[in-house]
Design a protein around this motif. Structure first.
Motif, short mmCIF file in Angstrom:
data_model
loop_
_atom_site.label_atom_id
_atom_site.label_comp_id
_atom_site.label_asym_id
_atom_site.label_seq_id
_atom_site.Cartn_x
_atom_site.Cartn_y
_atom_site.Cartn_z
N LEU A 138 -3.71 -7.40 36.99
CA LEU A 138 -2.82 -6.08 37.31
C LEU A 138 -2.53 -5.15 35.84
CD1 LEU A 138 -0.66 -4.85 40.06
CD2 LEU A 138 0.20 -4.37 37.61
N ALA A 139 -2.20 -6.02 34.90
CA ALA A 139 -2.12 -5.11 33.72
C ALA A 139 -3.35 -4.71 33.21
CB ALA A 139 -1.56 -6.27 32.51
N HIS A 140 -4.44 -5.33 33.46
CA HIS A 140 -5.73 -4.97 32.93
C HIS A 140 -6.25 -3.48 33.98
CE1 HIS A 140 -10.29 -5.00 33.14
NE2 HIS A 140 -10.06 -4.92 31.74
N TYR A 141 -5.75 -3.72 34.96
CA TYR A 141 -6.42 -2.79 35.96
C TYR A 141 -5.38 -1.26 35.61
CZ TYR A 141 -6.71 0.36 39.93
OH TYR A 141 -7.06 1.27 40.89
N VAL A 142 -4.43 -1.44 35.49
CA VAL A 142 -3.55 -0.30 34.88
C VAL A 142 -3.47 0.25 33.56
CG1 VAL A 142 -1.86 -0.27 37.05
CG2 VAL A 142 -1.08 -1.15 34.70
N GLY A 143 -3.93 -0.74 32.73
CA GLY A 143 -4.12 -0.28 31.41
C GLY A 143 -2.82 -0.65 30.64
#
Ligand SMILES: *Cc1c(COP(=O)(O)O)cnc(C)c1O
Length: 387
Positions: free
Chosen positions: A45-50
Protein backbone atom coordinates in the motif's frame (compact mmCIF):
# COMPACT_ATOMS: atom_id res chain seq x y z
CA UNK A 1 -42.25 -3.49 -2.96
CA UNK A 2 -40.26 -4.78 -5.86
CA UNK A 3 -39.35 -8.47 -5.87
CA UNK A 4 -36.19 -7.79 -7.84
CA UNK A 5 -32.84 -8.31 -6.15
CA UNK A 6 -31.70 -5.51 -3.91
CA UNK A 7 -29.17 -3.10 -5.38
CA UNK A 8 -26.82 -1.92 -2.64
CA UNK A 9 -25.03 1.41 -2.40
CA UNK A 10 -21.49 0.03 -2.33
CA UNK A 11 -21.17 -3.71 -1.72
CA UNK A 12 -17.86 -5.59 -1.44
CA UNK A 13 -16.32 -6.75 -4.72
CA UNK A 14 -13.89 -9.63 -4.32
CA UNK A 15 -11.25 -10.31 -6.97
CA UNK A 16 -11.05 -14.08 -6.50
CA UNK A 17 -7.41 -13.89 -5.43
CA UNK A 18 -8.19 -13.27 -1.74
CA UNK A 19 -8.40 -16.98 -0.93
CA UNK A 20 -4.79 -17.51 -2.02
CA UNK A 21 -3.49 -15.14 0.66
CA UNK A 22 -5.95 -16.42 3.26
CA UNK A 23 -4.75 -19.96 2.56
CA UNK A 24 -1.13 -18.87 3.00
CA UNK A 25 -2.05 -17.51 6.42
CA UNK A 26 -3.70 -20.83 7.33
CA UNK A 27 -0.89 -22.98 5.94
CA UNK A 28 1.74 -21.08 7.93
CA UNK A 29 -0.59 -20.75 10.95
CA UNK A 30 -0.18 -16.96 11.03
CA UNK A 31 -3.66 -16.49 12.52
CA UNK A 32 -2.82 -13.35 14.48
CA UNK A 33 -2.81 -9.56 14.27
CA UNK A 34 0.70 -9.72 12.80
CA UNK A 35 2.46 -11.83 10.18
CA UNK A 36 3.69 -11.86 6.58
CA UNK A 37 0.43 -10.62 5.02
CA UNK A 38 0.39 -7.63 7.37
CA UNK A 39 3.99 -6.70 6.50
CA UNK A 40 3.41 -7.21 2.78
CA UNK A 41 0.12 -5.29 2.78
CA UNK A 42 1.84 -2.34 4.47
CA UNK A 43 4.68 -2.34 1.91
CA UNK A 44 2.38 -2.77 -1.06
CA UNK A 45 0.00 0.00 0.00
CA UNK A 46 2.84 2.40 0.85
CA UNK A 47 4.36 1.68 -2.57
CA UNK A 48 1.00 2.22 -4.30
CA UNK A 49 0.35 5.63 -2.74
CA UNK A 50 4.00 6.69 -2.72
CA UNK A 51 4.51 7.14 1.01
CA UNK A 52 7.63 5.97 2.84
CA UNK A 53 5.69 3.61 5.05
CA UNK A 54 2.34 2.38 6.32
CA UNK A 55 0.95 0.76 9.46
CA UNK A 56 -2.00 -1.62 9.05
CA UNK A 57 -4.67 -1.26 11.73
CA UNK A 58 -8.13 -2.57 12.57
CA UNK A 59 -10.08 0.40 11.14
CA UNK A 60 -9.80 3.83 9.59
CA UNK A 61 -11.09 5.27 12.87
CA UNK A 62 -8.21 3.59 14.74
CA UNK A 63 -5.75 5.12 12.25
CA UNK A 64 -7.15 8.63 12.92
CA UNK A 65 -6.98 7.99 16.66
CA UNK A 66 -3.33 6.90 16.46
CA UNK A 67 -2.44 9.93 14.30
CA UNK A 68 -3.92 12.27 16.93
CA UNK A 69 -2.07 10.45 19.70
CA UNK A 70 1.21 10.65 17.75
CA UNK A 71 0.72 14.40 17.31
CA UNK A 72 0.33 14.76 21.05
CA UNK A 73 -3.32 15.83 20.92
CA UNK A 74 -4.67 15.69 24.45
CA UNK A 75 -7.13 17.11 26.91
CA UNK A 76 -8.27 20.65 26.12
CA UNK A 77 -6.42 20.84 22.79
CA UNK A 78 -8.20 22.08 19.70
CA UNK A 79 -8.39 20.15 16.44
CA UNK A 80 -9.81 21.68 13.25
CA UNK A 81 -11.87 19.20 11.21
CA UNK A 82 -14.03 19.21 8.08
CA UNK A 83 -17.68 19.45 9.10
CA UNK A 84 -19.01 17.70 6.00
CA UNK A 85 -17.99 14.11 6.76
CA UNK A 86 -18.79 10.85 8.50
CA UNK A 87 -18.67 10.94 12.31
CA UNK A 88 -15.56 8.69 12.34
CA UNK A 89 -13.43 11.64 11.22
CA UNK A 90 -14.13 13.46 14.50
CA UNK A 91 -14.92 10.84 17.15
CA UNK A 92 -11.20 10.23 17.87
CA UNK A 93 -10.85 13.94 18.76
CA UNK A 94 -13.25 13.23 21.61
CA UNK A 95 -11.41 10.02 22.57
CA UNK A 96 -8.42 12.27 23.29
CA UNK A 97 -10.45 14.69 25.38
CA UNK A 98 -9.75 17.37 22.77
CA UNK A 99 -12.15 19.87 21.27
CA UNK A 100 -13.14 19.90 17.60
CA UNK A 101 -13.66 23.10 15.63
CA UNK A 102 -15.64 22.40 12.48
CA UNK A 103 -14.85 23.96 9.12
CA UNK A 104 -17.35 24.34 6.29
CA UNK A 105 -17.09 23.03 2.72
CA UNK A 106 -16.49 25.07 -0.42
CA UNK A 107 -18.54 24.51 -3.60
CA UNK A 108 -15.85 23.28 -6.02
CA UNK A 109 -14.83 20.13 -4.15
CA UNK A 110 -17.48 19.98 -1.39
CA UNK A 111 -14.51 19.55 0.94
CA UNK A 112 -12.89 21.85 3.51
CA UNK A 113 -12.99 25.52 2.56
CA UNK A 114 -9.57 27.26 2.58
CA UNK A 115 -11.44 30.54 3.24
CA UNK A 116 -13.17 29.20 6.36
CA UNK A 117 -9.97 27.46 7.45
CA UNK A 118 -8.04 30.74 7.19
CA UNK A 119 -10.72 32.50 9.31
CA UNK A 120 -10.48 29.79 11.96
CA UNK A 121 -6.68 30.09 12.06
CA UNK A 122 -6.78 33.89 12.29
CA UNK A 123 -9.15 33.70 15.26
CA UNK A 124 -7.14 30.96 16.95
CA UNK A 125 -3.97 33.00 16.53
CA UNK A 126 -5.68 36.06 18.10
CA UNK A 127 -6.86 33.92 21.02
CA UNK A 128 -3.32 32.59 21.38
CA UNK A 129 -4.41 28.98 21.00
CA UNK A 130 -3.63 27.28 17.70
CA UNK A 131 -5.04 23.81 16.98
CA UNK A 132 -2.75 20.81 17.46
CA UNK A 133 -3.85 19.29 14.14
CA UNK A 134 -6.16 19.77 11.15
CA UNK A 135 -8.19 16.81 9.86
CA UNK A 136 -8.88 17.26 6.16
CA UNK A 137 -11.42 14.88 4.62
CA UNK A 138 -11.68 13.95 0.92
CA UNK A 139 -15.29 12.92 0.38
CA UNK A 140 -16.74 10.52 -2.15
CA UNK A 141 -13.31 10.25 -3.83
CA UNK A 142 -12.78 13.96 -4.47
CA UNK A 143 -9.60 15.51 -3.08
CA UNK A 144 -9.85 18.77 -1.15
CA UNK A 145 -7.90 21.81 -2.40
CA UNK A 146 -4.66 20.52 -0.94
CA UNK A 147 -2.28 23.24 -2.25
CA UNK A 148 -4.22 25.98 -0.46
CA UNK A 149 -4.81 23.92 2.66
CA UNK A 150 -1.20 22.76 2.99
CA UNK A 151 0.06 26.31 2.54
CA UNK A 152 -2.32 27.71 5.22
CA UNK A 153 -1.43 24.95 7.70
CA UNK A 154 2.30 25.33 7.01
CA UNK A 155 2.12 29.05 7.64
CA UNK A 156 0.87 28.27 11.17
CA UNK A 157 3.09 25.22 11.48
CA UNK A 158 0.15 22.92 12.27
CA UNK A 159 0.24 19.32 10.96
CA UNK A 160 -2.44 17.80 8.70
CA UNK A 161 -4.09 14.42 9.08
CA UNK A 162 -5.61 13.56 5.72
CA UNK A 163 -8.73 11.40 6.04
CA UNK A 164 -8.60 9.61 2.70
CA UNK A 165 -10.95 6.80 3.78
CA UNK A 166 -13.06 7.50 0.69
CA UNK A 167 -10.35 8.62 -1.73
CA UNK A 168 -7.91 5.72 -2.05
CA UNK A 169 -6.73 5.70 -5.67
CA UNK A 170 -7.66 9.36 -6.29
CA UNK A 171 -5.13 12.00 -7.34
CA UNK A 172 -4.43 15.66 -6.68
CA UNK A 173 -2.00 17.18 -9.21
CA UNK A 174 -0.78 13.68 -10.05
CA UNK A 175 -0.02 12.76 -6.44
CA UNK A 176 -2.03 10.12 -4.56
CA UNK A 177 -4.75 11.37 -2.24
CA UNK A 178 -3.87 10.72 1.40
CA UNK A 179 -0.18 11.64 1.07
CA UNK A 180 -0.35 15.42 1.55
CA UNK A 181 -0.32 15.59 5.34
CA UNK A 182 2.00 14.48 8.11
CA UNK A 183 -0.32 11.45 8.28
CA UNK A 184 -2.86 9.97 5.91
CA UNK A 185 -5.48 7.37 6.70
CA UNK A 186 -7.42 4.84 4.61
CA UNK A 187 -10.34 2.57 5.48
CA UNK A 188 -11.09 -0.96 4.28
CA UNK A 189 -14.57 -1.14 5.76
CA UNK A 190 -17.02 -3.31 3.80
CA UNK A 191 -18.45 -0.41 1.79
CA UNK A 192 -15.17 1.24 0.72
CA UNK A 193 -13.60 1.03 -2.74
CA UNK A 194 -11.50 -1.93 -1.58
CA UNK A 195 -12.25 -3.84 1.59
CA UNK A 196 -10.85 -6.29 4.10
CA UNK A 197 -14.34 -6.50 5.72
CA UNK A 198 -12.91 -4.14 8.33
CA UNK A 199 -9.50 -2.53 8.49
CA UNK A 200 -7.50 0.62 8.02
CA UNK A 201 -4.07 2.02 7.24
CA UNK A 202 -1.99 4.87 8.57
CA UNK A 203 0.56 6.26 6.09
CA UNK A 204 3.40 8.72 6.58
CA UNK A 205 6.91 9.57 5.44
CA UNK A 206 7.95 9.50 9.10
CA UNK A 207 8.88 5.86 9.64
CA UNK A 208 9.77 6.45 13.26
CA UNK A 209 6.23 7.72 13.88
CA UNK A 210 4.81 4.64 12.13
CA UNK A 211 6.93 2.40 14.32
CA UNK A 212 5.49 4.24 17.32
CA UNK A 213 1.99 3.71 15.88
CA UNK A 214 2.58 -0.06 15.76
CA UNK A 215 3.78 0.10 19.37
CA UNK A 216 0.69 2.03 20.51
CA UNK A 217 -1.53 -0.35 18.52
CA UNK A 218 -0.16 -3.39 20.38
CA UNK A 219 -0.87 -2.21 23.95
CA UNK A 220 2.34 -0.12 24.16
CA UNK A 221 4.34 -3.07 25.35
CA UNK A 222 7.82 -2.06 26.48
CA UNK A 223 10.80 -4.17 25.40
CA UNK A 224 11.12 -6.33 28.53
CA UNK A 225 11.01 -10.11 29.14
CA UNK A 226 7.81 -9.68 31.15
CA UNK A 227 4.72 -7.62 30.33
CA UNK A 228 5.69 -4.04 31.06
CA UNK A 229 3.79 -0.91 30.09
CA UNK A 230 4.73 2.72 30.69
CA UNK A 231 1.94 4.40 28.73
CA UNK A 232 -1.60 3.87 27.53
CA UNK A 233 -1.96 1.49 24.61
CA UNK A 234 -4.57 0.09 22.24
CA UNK A 235 -5.40 -3.17 20.52
CA UNK A 236 -5.58 -1.84 16.98
CA UNK A 237 -3.49 -4.12 14.75
CA UNK A 238 -4.94 -5.73 11.63
CA UNK A 239 -5.39 -9.51 11.45
CA UNK A 240 -2.98 -11.37 9.15
CA UNK A 241 -5.98 -13.07 7.50
CA UNK A 242 -7.67 -9.76 6.72
CA UNK A 243 -4.38 -8.27 5.50
CA UNK A 244 -4.37 -11.15 3.00
CA UNK A 245 -7.78 -10.02 1.73
CA UNK A 246 -6.36 -6.50 1.48
CA UNK A 247 -3.40 -7.62 -0.64
CA UNK A 248 -5.67 -9.22 -3.22
CA UNK A 249 -7.97 -6.19 -3.18
CA UNK A 250 -5.08 -3.79 -3.72
CA UNK A 251 -4.11 -5.70 -6.88
CA UNK A 252 -7.42 -4.70 -8.46
CA UNK A 253 -7.78 -1.19 -7.01
CA UNK A 254 -7.12 0.58 -10.32
CA UNK A 255 -9.77 -1.60 -12.02
CA UNK A 256 -12.20 -0.67 -9.27
CA UNK A 257 -11.50 3.01 -9.81
CA UNK A 258 -12.12 2.68 -13.57
CA UNK A 259 -15.36 0.76 -12.95
CA UNK A 260 -16.66 3.40 -10.51
CA UNK A 261 -15.73 6.21 -12.86
CA UNK A 262 -17.61 4.45 -15.66
CA UNK A 263 -20.67 4.10 -13.43
CA UNK A 264 -20.49 7.82 -12.72
CA UNK A 265 -20.24 8.60 -16.47
CA UNK A 266 -23.27 6.42 -17.20
CA UNK A 267 -25.35 8.26 -14.58
CA UNK A 268 -24.24 11.61 -15.99
CA UNK A 269 -25.01 10.69 -19.58
CA UNK A 270 -28.50 9.45 -18.63
CA UNK A 271 -29.53 11.96 -15.97
CA UNK A 272 -27.22 14.93 -16.46
CA UNK A 273 -29.58 16.80 -18.76
CA UNK A 274 -32.51 16.78 -16.30
CA UNK A 275 -33.27 20.35 -15.26
CA UNK A 276 -32.32 20.85 -11.63
CA UNK A 277 -29.91 17.88 -11.39
CA UNK A 278 -26.23 18.53 -10.80
CA UNK A 279 -23.49 15.94 -10.20
CA UNK A 280 -20.53 16.30 -7.85
CA UNK A 281 -17.83 18.30 -9.59
CA UNK A 282 -14.26 17.11 -10.21
CA UNK A 283 -11.80 19.92 -9.58
CA UNK A 284 -9.35 20.61 -12.41
CA UNK A 285 -6.05 18.85 -11.73
CA UNK A 286 -7.71 16.18 -9.63
CA UNK A 287 -8.78 12.63 -10.48
CA UNK A 288 -11.57 11.19 -8.34
CA UNK A 289 -12.03 7.48 -7.70
CA UNK A 290 -15.79 8.32 -7.80
CA UNK A 291 -16.31 6.06 -4.79
CA UNK A 292 -19.97 7.10 -4.73
CA UNK A 293 -21.86 8.92 -7.45
CA UNK A 294 -23.52 11.85 -5.73
CA UNK A 295 -25.87 14.47 -7.08
CA UNK A 296 -27.76 17.55 -5.99
CA UNK A 297 -31.32 18.49 -6.81
CA UNK A 298 -32.23 22.14 -7.03
CA UNK A 299 -35.62 22.73 -5.38
CA UNK A 300 -35.98 25.96 -7.37
CA UNK A 301 -35.88 24.04 -10.63
CA UNK A 302 -37.87 21.00 -9.52
CA UNK A 303 -40.05 20.53 -6.42
CA UNK A 304 -38.36 17.43 -5.03
CA UNK A 305 -36.32 16.57 -1.97
CA UNK A 306 -33.56 13.96 -1.92
CA UNK A 307 -35.75 11.87 0.42
CA UNK A 308 -38.50 11.57 -2.18
CA UNK A 309 -35.98 10.15 -4.65
CA UNK A 310 -34.43 7.91 -2.01
CA UNK A 311 -37.90 6.59 -1.09
CA UNK A 312 -38.87 6.02 -4.72
CA UNK A 313 -35.66 4.00 -5.18
CA UNK A 314 -36.30 2.15 -1.90
CA UNK A 315 -39.69 1.00 -3.19
CA UNK A 316 -37.87 -0.64 -6.09
CA UNK A 317 -35.44 -2.34 -3.71
CA UNK A 318 -32.62 0.06 -4.49
CA UNK A 319 -30.48 1.54 -1.74
CA UNK A 320 -29.69 5.26 -1.92
CA UNK A 321 -28.69 7.62 0.89
CA UNK A 322 -28.56 11.28 1.79
CA UNK A 323 -25.15 12.98 1.83
CA UNK A 324 -23.29 13.17 5.17
CA UNK A 325 -25.05 15.31 7.72
CA UNK A 326 -22.57 18.04 8.71
CA UNK A 327 -20.98 17.38 12.09
CA UNK A 328 -21.73 20.88 13.43
CA UNK A 329 -25.43 19.91 13.13
CA UNK A 330 -25.03 16.63 15.03
CA UNK A 331 -26.53 16.52 18.52
CA UNK A 332 -23.22 15.06 19.77
CA UNK A 333 -21.42 18.27 18.79
CA UNK A 334 -24.03 20.82 19.88
CA UNK A 335 -22.35 24.09 20.80
CA UNK A 336 -19.07 23.29 19.02
CA UNK A 337 -17.29 26.14 17.19
CA UNK A 338 -17.93 26.29 13.47
CA UNK A 339 -16.57 28.42 10.62
CA UNK A 340 -18.59 28.84 7.45
CA UNK A 341 -17.34 29.52 3.93
CA UNK A 342 -19.77 32.42 3.45
CA UNK A 343 -21.48 34.76 5.87
CA UNK A 344 -24.99 34.19 4.61
CA UNK A 345 -24.96 30.62 3.34
CA UNK A 346 -23.45 27.46 4.81
CA UNK A 347 -22.25 25.32 1.93
CA UNK A 348 -22.23 21.99 3.81
CA UNK A 349 -25.84 22.56 4.93
CA UNK A 350 -26.95 23.24 1.36
CA UNK A 351 -25.20 20.07 0.18
CA UNK A 352 -26.87 18.05 2.93
CA UNK A 353 -30.31 19.48 2.14
CA UNK A 354 -30.06 18.85 -1.59
CA UNK A 355 -27.85 15.83 -2.12
CA UNK A 356 -27.98 12.08 -2.38
CA UNK A 357 -25.70 9.12 -3.13
CA UNK A 358 -26.61 6.55 -5.78
CA UNK A 359 -25.64 2.88 -5.92
CA UNK A 360 -22.07 2.87 -7.21
CA UNK A 361 -20.61 -0.61 -6.61
CA UNK A 362 -17.87 -1.62 -9.04
CA UNK A 363 -19.71 -4.94 -9.49
CA UNK A 364 -23.06 -3.35 -10.39
CA UNK A 365 -24.38 -4.79 -13.66
CA UNK A 366 -25.58 -2.65 -16.55
CA UNK A 367 -29.18 -3.90 -16.10
CA UNK A 368 -29.01 -2.91 -12.45
CA UNK A 369 -27.81 0.58 -13.21
CA UNK A 370 -30.56 0.86 -15.83
CA UNK A 371 -33.09 0.03 -13.10
CA UNK A 372 -31.73 2.87 -10.94
CA UNK A 373 -31.74 5.32 -13.83
CA UNK A 374 -35.28 4.43 -14.86
CA UNK A 375 -36.71 4.96 -11.38
CA UNK A 376 -35.10 8.39 -11.16
CA UNK A 377 -36.22 9.38 -14.67
CA UNK A 378 -39.76 8.28 -13.88
CA UNK A 379 -39.81 10.25 -10.65
CA UNK A 380 -38.68 13.41 -12.43
CA UNK A 381 -41.20 12.85 -15.23
CA UNK A 382 -44.07 12.61 -12.75
CA UNK A 383 -42.92 15.81 -11.07
CA UNK A 384 -42.60 17.72 -14.34
CA UNK A 385 -46.10 16.66 -15.41
CA UNK A 386 -47.78 17.51 -12.10
CA UNK A 387 -45.93 20.77 -11.42
C1 LIG B 1 -15.35 5.04 6.46
C2 LIG B 1 -14.82 6.34 6.91
C3 LIG B 1 -14.02 6.46 8.05
C4 LIG B 1 -13.82 5.35 9.06
O1 LIG B 1 -13.28 4.20 8.61
P1 LIG B 1 -13.60 2.83 9.41
O2 LIG B 1 -12.64 1.88 8.78
O3 LIG B 1 -15.03 2.49 9.16
O4 LIG B 1 -13.30 3.07 10.85
C5 LIG B 1 -13.47 7.69 8.35
N1 LIG B 1 -13.72 8.77 7.58
C6 LIG B 1 -14.49 8.70 6.50
C7 LIG B 1 -14.69 9.93 5.69
C8 LIG B 1 -15.09 7.50 6.12
O5 LIG B 1 -15.90 7.45 5.06
Amino acid sequence: MSNQLKILLSPPHMSGNEQKYINQAFETNWIAPLGPNVDAFEHELAHYVGSKGAAAVSSGTAAIHLALELLGVGKGDKVFCSTFTFIASANPILYQGAEPVFIDSEPETWNISPVALQKAFSDAKKEGKLPKAVIVVNLYGQSAKMDDIVSICESYNVPIIEDAAESLGSLYNGKKSGTFGKFGIYSFNGNKIITTSGGGMLVSNDEEALQKARFLATQSRDPAPHYQHSQIGYNYRLSNILAGVGRAQLEVLDDRVSARRKIFETYVSNLGSIEGVEFMPELEGTFSNRWLTTLLVDPKAIPVTPYEIINALGEENIEARPLWKPLHLQPLFKGTDFYSHNDNIVISEVLFARGLCLPSGSNMKKEEQDRVINVIKQKFNELTITS
